[in-house]
Design a protein around this motif. Structure first.
Motif, short mmCIF file in Angstrom:
data_model
loop_
_atom_site.label_atom_id
_atom_site.label_comp_id
_atom_site.label_asym_id
_atom_site.label_seq_id
_atom_site.Cartn_x
_atom_site.Cartn_y
_atom_site.Cartn_z
N THR A 294 0.78 -1.23 0.00
CA THR A 294 0.00 0.00 0.00
C THR A 294 0.81 1.28 0.00
O THR A 294 0.52 2.22 -0.75
CB THR A 294 -0.93 0.00 1.22
N ASP A 295 1.84 1.35 0.82
CA ASP A 295 2.55 2.61 1.05
C ASP A 295 3.90 2.69 0.35
O ASP A 295 4.68 3.60 0.63
CB ASP A 295 2.75 2.81 2.55
N GLN A 296 4.18 1.75 -0.57
CA GLN A 296 5.50 1.72 -1.18
C GLN A 296 5.43 1.72 -2.71
O GLN A 296 6.06 0.91 -3.40
CB GLN A 296 6.29 0.51 -0.67
N GLY A 297 4.66 2.66 -3.22
CA GLY A 297 4.47 2.75 -4.66
C GLY A 297 5.71 3.08 -5.44
O GLY A 297 5.78 2.83 -6.65
N ASP A 298 6.72 3.64 -4.77
CA ASP A 298 7.94 4.03 -5.48
C ASP A 298 8.94 2.89 -5.61
O ASP A 298 10.00 3.05 -6.21
CB ASP A 298 8.61 5.21 -4.78
N ARG A 299 8.62 1.72 -5.07
CA ARG A 299 9.57 0.60 -5.13
C ARG A 299 9.37 -0.24 -6.38
O ARG A 299 8.23 -0.50 -6.80
CB ARG A 299 9.44 -0.28 -3.88
N TYR A 300 10.46 -0.67 -6.94
CA TYR A 300 10.42 -1.47 -8.17
C TYR A 300 9.64 -2.76 -7.93
O TYR A 300 9.83 -3.46 -6.93
CB TYR A 300 11.84 -1.81 -8.63
N GLY A 301 8.75 -3.08 -8.87
CA GLY A 301 7.96 -4.30 -8.79
C GLY A 301 6.58 -4.11 -8.23
O GLY A 301 5.69 -4.94 -8.44
N ASN A 302 6.37 -3.01 -7.49
CA ASN A 302 5.03 -2.74 -6.97
C ASN A 302 4.11 -2.33 -8.12
O ASN A 302 4.58 -1.86 -9.16
CB ASN A 302 5.09 -1.64 -5.92
N TYR A 303 2.82 -2.52 -7.96
CA TYR A 303 1.88 -2.24 -9.04
C TYR A 303 0.52 -1.84 -8.49
O TYR A 303 0.18 -2.16 -7.34
CB TYR A 303 1.74 -3.45 -9.97
N PRO A 368 4.65 -23.77 0.33
CA PRO A 368 5.95 -23.18 0.68
C PRO A 368 5.77 -21.91 1.52
O PRO A 368 4.78 -21.19 1.35
CB PRO A 368 6.57 -22.86 -0.68
N TYR A 369 6.72 -21.66 2.40
CA TYR A 369 6.54 -20.63 3.42
C TYR A 369 6.47 -19.23 2.81
O TYR A 369 7.33 -18.84 2.00
CB TYR A 369 7.68 -20.69 4.43
N ARG A 370 5.45 -18.48 3.20
CA ARG A 370 5.24 -17.12 2.72
C ARG A 370 5.73 -16.14 3.79
O ARG A 370 5.18 -16.09 4.88
CB ARG A 370 3.76 -16.91 2.38
N THR A 371 6.72 -15.37 3.43
CA THR A 371 7.47 -14.59 4.41
C THR A 371 6.88 -13.23 4.74
O THR A 371 7.28 -12.61 5.73
CB THR A 371 8.89 -14.36 3.89
N GLY A 372 5.97 -12.73 3.90
CA GLY A 372 5.39 -11.41 4.15
C GLY A 372 6.29 -10.25 3.80
O GLY A 372 5.98 -9.10 4.14
N THR A 373 7.40 -10.50 3.12
CA THR A 373 8.28 -9.42 2.71
C THR A 373 7.68 -8.67 1.52
O THR A 373 6.76 -9.15 0.87
CB THR A 373 9.66 -9.96 2.29
N PHE A 374 8.25 -7.50 1.22
CA PHE A 374 7.83 -6.76 0.03
C PHE A 374 7.99 -7.63 -1.21
O PHE A 374 7.08 -7.70 -2.06
CB PHE A 374 8.67 -5.48 -0.11
N GLU A 375 9.13 -8.30 -1.30
CA GLU A 375 9.42 -9.14 -2.46
C GLU A 375 8.39 -10.26 -2.59
O GLU A 375 8.01 -10.63 -3.71
CB GLU A 375 10.83 -9.72 -2.35
N TYR A 376 7.93 -10.77 -1.46
CA TYR A 376 6.90 -11.82 -1.52
C TYR A 376 5.61 -11.27 -2.12
O TYR A 376 5.05 -11.86 -3.06
CB TYR A 376 6.62 -12.40 -0.13
#
Length: 404
Positions: A294-303, A368-376
């Motif tokens: 939600t709050d990280q629109g400037d990060r690569y990969g977010n959409y 498989p384990y879901r880590t809750g990271t941004f990358e996940y």
């Protein structure tokens, strides 16, 4: 069957005409919102005459009792109530009848899994039982209420998300369980303590997941702090996920439908809705949608993600219609809906309407384990015509069509 298909084609043709007008004009009147919503619903029925096949990637061979289907079909029931078109009700009824046997047992359902997601499809049963007076529906409703009676809880009384997720509350779970719990409690005249319990679920998870700085809510909380995704000091998952807050916002407006007007916690639930709505506006994209994280629109990969955005449109529109939210949210909800239609839908060669850019699924833990990271969160599949987006899109359209 031929008459049914013919009527569907007529509806699609008429809806498409209205839809095209609204898109070219870059506006959405009450009527065009409803036409667009019917076009989407009719497109779904054309693509998938059997509702249980709508999750194409799963390639199911038989129906399954699951919340993604009920999310869409609950929208179909609301569309039926708005339009009187029996085809929408029949589409949902067929799905339910394929999964509830003559004794009222739900196919594939195991109460001891204590999966709160399994409660959600039960919302389809209230209208069907009222209309058809079929005892099978009542038996199934009672079974689901029994699950809530014995659902494992945190030490503070919050429902676990599932038996396989011990000591965990997820925002998702409020939508899965609370509206059903409230409707059942109202319809069967349960004592006030049931509504005390329902309000407690909302207030507890909000108190645990709310970020003091932004007002946004983290996806989940692990009371034990044992999960790898959990912050060792707070038990919180590491990020804000738009759809999880969408689940929570929709749960509030739907639960309030059945909450006693004089209950002392009713105003508290409305307060929670208003506070979350205001927090969300601070991170809304200029296109009127919200990012996956939600709050990280400037990060690569977010959409920009359509399910969470449609959920907010629905919660805001219904909040205005029910007078829970200020009038300004009428235009905000309309702009969200328009933003989705104009930027994230498309026609195919058959004239069917498709919804794009929906996160297929996201959660925490398991295998498989879901880590809750941004990358996940940004690595989960992005799908077209996923039920997680289609359901809220239809619900939002119905509510926007009710604006006066």
């Amino acid at each position: 069957m031929k008459k049914f298909l013919f009527s569907v084609r007529l509806l699609i043709a008429g809806a498409m005409f209205s839809f095209c007008i609204s898109v070219h004009a870059q506006t959405s009147t009450d009527n065009s919102a409803l036409a667009t919503t019917e076009l989407m619903a009719n497109s779904i029925m054309q693509r998938h005459p059997q509702a249980w096949a709508m999750r194409e990637f799963k390639q199911l061979k038989e129906p399954e009792w699951g919340y993604p289907y009920s999310l869409v079909l609950y929208g179909f029931q609301k569309l039926y109530l708005k339009t009187g078109n029996e085809a929408y009700l029949a589409y949902a009824k067929t799905f339910v009848d394929q999964l509830i046997d003559a004794d009222g047992k739900i196919k594939g359902y195991a109460i001891t899994e204590f999966n709160i997601d399994s409660i959600n499809p039960g919302k389809l049963l209230f209208l069907l039982h009222e209309k058809y007076q079929d005892k099978r529906y009542l038996t199934a409703m009672q079974t689901l209420r029994t699950q809530l009676q014995w659902q494992p809880r945190t030490t503070g009384g919050g429902f676990w998300h599932k038996n396989i997720y011990p000591w965990q509350m997820w925002l998702d779970g409020l939508y899965m369980g609370a509206p059903y719990y409230a409707q059942y409690a109202q319809q069967f005249n349960e004592p006030a303590k049931s509504f005390d319990d329902i309000a407690h679920q909302f207030l507890l998870i909000e108190s645990k997941t709310r970020d003091a700085k932004t007002g946004l809510l983290y996806h989940a909380w692990d009371e034990s702090h044992l999960q790898l995704w959990a912050n060792k000091d707070t038990g919180l998952s590491p990020h804000f996920w738009s759809r999880s807050m969408g689940w929570y916002a929709m749960a509030l407006v739907d639960t309030l439908d059945y909450f006693p007007a004089k209950h002392p916690k009713r105003k508290e639930l409305i307060r929670l809705l208003n506070e979350l709505a205001e927090a969300l506006l601070t991170v809304q994209h200029p296109s009127h949608l919200w990012y996956q994280v939600t709050d990280q629109g400037d990060r690569y990969g977010n959409y920009l993600e359509t399910s969470g955005s449609a959920m907010f449109a629905y919660a805001f529109a219904k909040g205005v219609n029910k007078k829970y939210l200020p009038q300004k949210y009428q235009q905000i909800a309309t702009d969200i809906f328009n933003g989705i239609v104009q930027g994230h839908t498309e026609f195919d060669k058959q004239g069917q309407l498709h919804l794009k850019n929906t996160c297929g699924s996201a959660g925490l833990g398991n295998e498989p384990y879901r880590t809750g990271t941004f990358e996940y969160y940004v690595s989960e599949a992005i799908r077209t015509d996923d039920p997680h987006g289609l359901g809220p899109f239809i619900l939002a359209g119905v509510e926007i069509a009710a604006f006066q």
